[in-house]
Scaffold this motif. Sequence first.
Motif, mmCIF file in Angstrom:
data_model
loop_
_atom_site.group_PDB
_atom_site.id
_atom_site.type_symbol
_atom_site.label_atom_id
_atom_site.label_comp_id
_atom_site.label_asym_id
_atom_site.label_seq_id
_atom_site.Cartn_x
_atom_site.Cartn_y
_atom_site.Cartn_z
ATOM 1 N N ILE A 62 0.843 -1.200 0.000
ATOM 2 C CA ILE A 62 0.000 0.000 0.000
ATOM 3 C C ILE A 62 0.878 1.250 0.000
ATOM 4 C CG2 ILE A 62 -1.829 1.214 1.232
ATOM 5 C CD1 ILE A 62 -2.550 -1.472 2.543
ATOM 6 N N VAL A 63 1.981 1.202 0.768
ATOM 7 C CA VAL A 63 2.898 2.346 0.817
ATOM 8 C C VAL A 63 3.433 2.662 -0.578
ATOM 9 C CG1 VAL A 63 5.156 3.136 1.646
ATOM 10 C CG2 VAL A 63 3.555 2.015 3.222
ATOM 11 N N PHE A 64 3.910 1.647 -1.294
ATOM 12 C CA PHE A 64 4.460 1.880 -2.629
ATOM 13 C C PHE A 64 3.369 2.230 -3.634
ATOM 14 C CE2 PHE A 64 8.032 -0.671 -0.879
ATOM 15 C CZ PHE A 64 9.028 0.262 -1.093
ATOM 16 N N LEU A 65 2.156 1.680 -3.452
ATOM 17 C CA LEU A 65 1.034 2.048 -4.314
ATOM 18 C C LEU A 65 0.735 3.539 -4.191
ATOM 19 C CD1 LEU A 65 -1.437 1.431 -6.140
ATOM 20 C CD2 LEU A 65 -2.713 0.903 -4.052
ATOM 21 N N LEU A 66 0.665 4.038 -2.963
ATOM 22 C CA LEU A 66 0.367 5.454 -2.747
ATOM 23 C C LEU A 66 1.524 6.344 -3.191
ATOM 24 C CD1 LEU A 66 -2.232 6.710 -1.467
ATOM 25 C CD2 LEU A 66 -2.048 4.248 -1.219
ATOM 26 N N PHE A 67 2.752 5.847 -3.046
ATOM 27 C CA PHE A 67 3.909 6.626 -3.495
ATOM 28 C C PHE A 67 3.876 6.807 -5.013
ATOM 29 C CE2 PHE A 67 8.438 7.024 -4.712
ATOM 30 C CZ PHE A 67 8.765 8.154 -3.983
ATOM 31 N N THR A 68 3.632 5.733 -5.760
ATOM 32 C CA THR A 68 3.555 5.840 -7.225
ATOM 33 C C THR A 68 2.308 6.606 -7.659
ATOM 34 O OG1 THR A 68 2.530 3.628 -7.287
ATOM 35 C CG2 THR A 68 4.895 3.767 -7.690
ATOM 36 N N LEU A 69 1.224 6.506 -6.879
ATOM 37 C CA LEU A 69 0.037 7.309 -7.170
ATOM 38 C C LEU A 69 0.369 8.796 -7.048
ATOM 39 C CD1 LEU A 69 -3.035 7.425 -7.749
ATOM 40 C CD2 LEU A 69 -3.394 7.379 -5.282
ATOM 41 N N PHE A 218 20.734 4.639 -6.907
ATOM 42 C CA PHE A 218 19.506 5.365 -7.225
ATOM 43 C C PHE A 218 18.278 4.587 -6.755
ATOM 44 C CE2 PHE A 218 16.186 7.353 -9.700
ATOM 45 C CZ PHE A 218 16.571 8.687 -9.738
ATOM 46 N N VAL A 219 18.263 3.258 -6.973
ATOM 47 C CA VAL A 219 17.135 2.431 -6.536
ATOM 48 C C VAL A 219 17.012 2.470 -5.020
ATOM 49 C CG1 VAL A 219 16.253 0.067 -6.390
ATOM 50 C CG2 VAL A 219 17.185 0.909 -8.540
ATOM 51 N N MET A 220 18.150 2.337 -4.329
ATOM 52 C CA MET A 220 18.115 2.382 -2.859
ATOM 53 C C MET A 220 17.619 3.735 -2.356
ATOM 54 S SD MET A 220 21.408 0.228 -1.455
ATOM 55 C CE MET A 220 22.635 1.106 -2.416
ATOM 56 N N LEU A 264 10.878 1.629 -8.914
ATOM 57 C CA LEU A 264 10.070 1.102 -7.813
ATOM 58 C C LEU A 264 8.954 0.165 -8.278
ATOM 59 C CD1 LEU A 264 9.612 4.098 -5.349
ATOM 60 C CD2 LEU A 264 11.253 2.234 -5.267
ATOM 61 N N ARG A 265 8.671 0.155 -9.579
ATOM 62 C CA ARG A 265 7.546 -0.661 -10.052
ATOM 63 C C ARG A 265 7.674 -2.136 -9.687
ATOM 64 N NH1 ARG A 265 7.487 0.654 -15.199
ATOM 65 N NH2 ARG A 265 6.019 2.367 -14.928
ATOM 66 N N PRO A 266 8.851 -2.772 -9.831
ATOM 67 C CA PRO A 266 8.936 -4.203 -9.446
ATOM 68 C C PRO A 266 8.606 -4.432 -7.972
ATOM 69 C CG PRO A 266 10.845 -3.571 -10.767
ATOM 70 C CD PRO A 266 10.123 -2.306 -10.427
ATOM 71 N N PHE A 267 9.115 -3.556 -7.081
ATOM 72 C CA PHE A 267 8.814 -3.699 -5.651
ATOM 73 C C PHE A 267 7.328 -3.487 -5.391
ATOM 74 C CE2 PHE A 267 13.210 -2.227 -5.977
ATOM 75 C CZ PHE A 267 13.864 -3.174 -5.225
ATOM 76 N N ARG A 268 6.773 -2.455 -6.040
ATOM 77 C CA ARG A 268 5.346 -2.159 -5.845
ATOM 78 C C ARG A 268 4.487 -3.324 -6.309
ATOM 79 N NH1 ARG A 268 2.549 1.600 -10.095
ATOM 80 N NH2 ARG A 268 2.785 -0.404 -11.154
ATOM 81 N N ASP A 269 4.769 -3.843 -7.513
ATOM 82 C CA ASP A 269 3.937 -4.912 -8.057
ATOM 83 C C ASP A 269 4.024 -6.178 -7.217
ATOM 84 O OD1 ASP A 269 3.221 -3.183 -10.026
ATOM 85 O OD2 ASP A 269 4.526 -4.029 -11.570
ATOM 86 N N LEU A 270 5.240 -6.500 -6.745
ATOM 87 C CA LEU A 270 5.416 -7.708 -5.939
ATOM 88 C C LEU A 270 4.686 -7.582 -4.602
ATOM 89 C CD1 LEU A 270 6.786 -10.473 -5.685
ATOM 90 C CD2 LEU A 270 8.762 -9.322 -4.681
#
Length: 650
Positions: A62-69, A218-220, A264-270
């Motif tokens: 949810i955290v990564f979903l809201l971040f990408t949103l 950059f990813v970190m 961040l998309r791979p982390f978010r999707d997983l």
Amino acid sequence: MHEALTLIVVLLGSAVAAVVLFRRLGMPPILAYLLCGLAAGPFGFGWITDLEGIQHLAEFGIVFLLFTLGLEFSIPRLLTLRRVVFGAGPLQVILTGLAVFAVMRLLGFSSLTAGITGCALSLSSTAIVIRELIGRGAVNTGYGRSATGILLFQDLAAVLMLVLLPLFSQEGNDNLLGMTALTLGKSLLLFVGIFIAGKWILPRLLEETGRTRSDEVFVMTALLLALVAAWVTHWLGLSMALGAFLAGMMLGESHFRHQIEADLRPFRDLLLGLFFISVGMLVDPNLFASQWHWIFLAAVSIMLFKGLLIMMLLKLLGDRTEVGLRSGIILSQCGEFGFVLVALAVSHNVMTPGKAGLLVSITVLTMSVTPALIQNSGRLTRRLLRPWLSVPDDAPLSKDIQGHVILCGYGRVGQNLMRYLGNFHHQAIAVDLDLVRLQEASAAGEKILYGDASRKDILERAGIERARLLVVTFDNARLAERIIHTVRDINPDIRVLVRTRDETHLEGLIEAGAAEVVPEVLEASLMLVAHALMMLDVPFERVLATLRKTRRERYRMLRGYYHGDSFPTSDSAGNPYRLLHAVTLSGQARAIGLSIEECSLKDVEIREIKRGGQGEENPASDTRLQADDTLILYGPLEAVEAAETKLLGG
């Protein structure tokens, strides 16, 4: 350790299989994750019993979903659609929530449960709707803009709901109004703090990490930004999702946005997949089996209510009825943020897993029919509005008109063609099934008939016996073939011009009686070729001769290409797809020294032989093959593979 590894393998394996299956069926992958959760949870095979542990990990989804949103959230876009965002959006969420709340209270549910249910069911699925609109190129249509505007407000409302739900879930809270004001005050201060950081601190930090030219750093950094924002809000006693959303929104205006989103998309999707799996574990199949009629009734009721409400709200804002109804159909489902609210309610012990399972079942049912509803929304809108839409009188074409053009379909291509025909003083009449388009074109004084262009009586009203040319302007090869057969029965001498997307149906349409077929993908290639050659100072006469030769040969040179990983197994007509494939004759290849005819290749054509840096197109059958020749083969996949084996040593 071994059991945990086995569990991970089983979950990932089942999720991959389910997502692939659901994508082939054209259904949202979210439903696949929910099904995996149902199978793995305590009501399924019982692979996972520690729901609390997996839910804590899934919260990061949810955290990564809201971040990408937040990254995708655009304030300029919000202002562009402000009429819908701040007009229809709030009224839709509030009125839907109040209606559900009232029904739930009448059924005996507590105020808190009824409120959470109302909030969850008032939201639509941003993930499904936006993806479908983009895939169909409909984002900038009237209904696409209206739907996007309402979804923008729903996303904002969802963030607010996630912030306030933990507050309302506290038992014995006598000063609820004061606590709400305090929470909103903290949120405002947090917004100011993150705005300052996002304006002056974060860009410099990202520039420094960018100078390291290290993808890992950059990813970190991107991961750290999302998690730090979530940690700060959690430390302030607010929802982690709020901090992630605000941080994403601040970075959304920077030039690092797309890179951060991609990283961040791979982390978010997983993690989102894990979150939806955890939601699926709340569903009890036995409860669904015993209450299926109520679940079905609730799903149909909420979809009808939301659809009609959105139509009326957009109508009040000045949108046309058909735009409002189509937007209502598209947004009638419940969305993924409903799952987030339900999971949060269960984790705060304000909703039992049984009630949560019922709510999830209703949401899943509405989401499962959404792709089909969006695909057929135009047809469904026309059918529903047909009794209220008046068809302008279209008397048969005057018999004094001779040698005119009939346009089958009056979309963008048909309208452009009509304008140019008028410029060259050629009379034309269009036939179309879109009532709205018909009314607008008729009001503008254009000649257009309502009806199916494949029907004999409609073509006769358009004066097919006296027409000189008929043009099929839409991309539907099967319907075009039916039109050609009908036309040939009435007027065998008329010339027929057909538009298609590619060369798949070219031969079939020519055999049916089309004088010319224009495959738009191949024509676009030809136009690029022509412009490129003229920009390279090739004489215009040579360019024109090349174009004429290619069209005269029915695009033979342009058929087939190197497909890469996205190679389809068959075309839209169900025929084996044909491709280009290069084979180099090296070493002891069997075909060296043989003529093309002696190679006896079946169902495969040698388009070109490349030898010593030079290419020979369409080589003669008596051409001898030499070592290091590169042959460009064209044909179906299996035939090309068999030909390669035969050429090299079969």
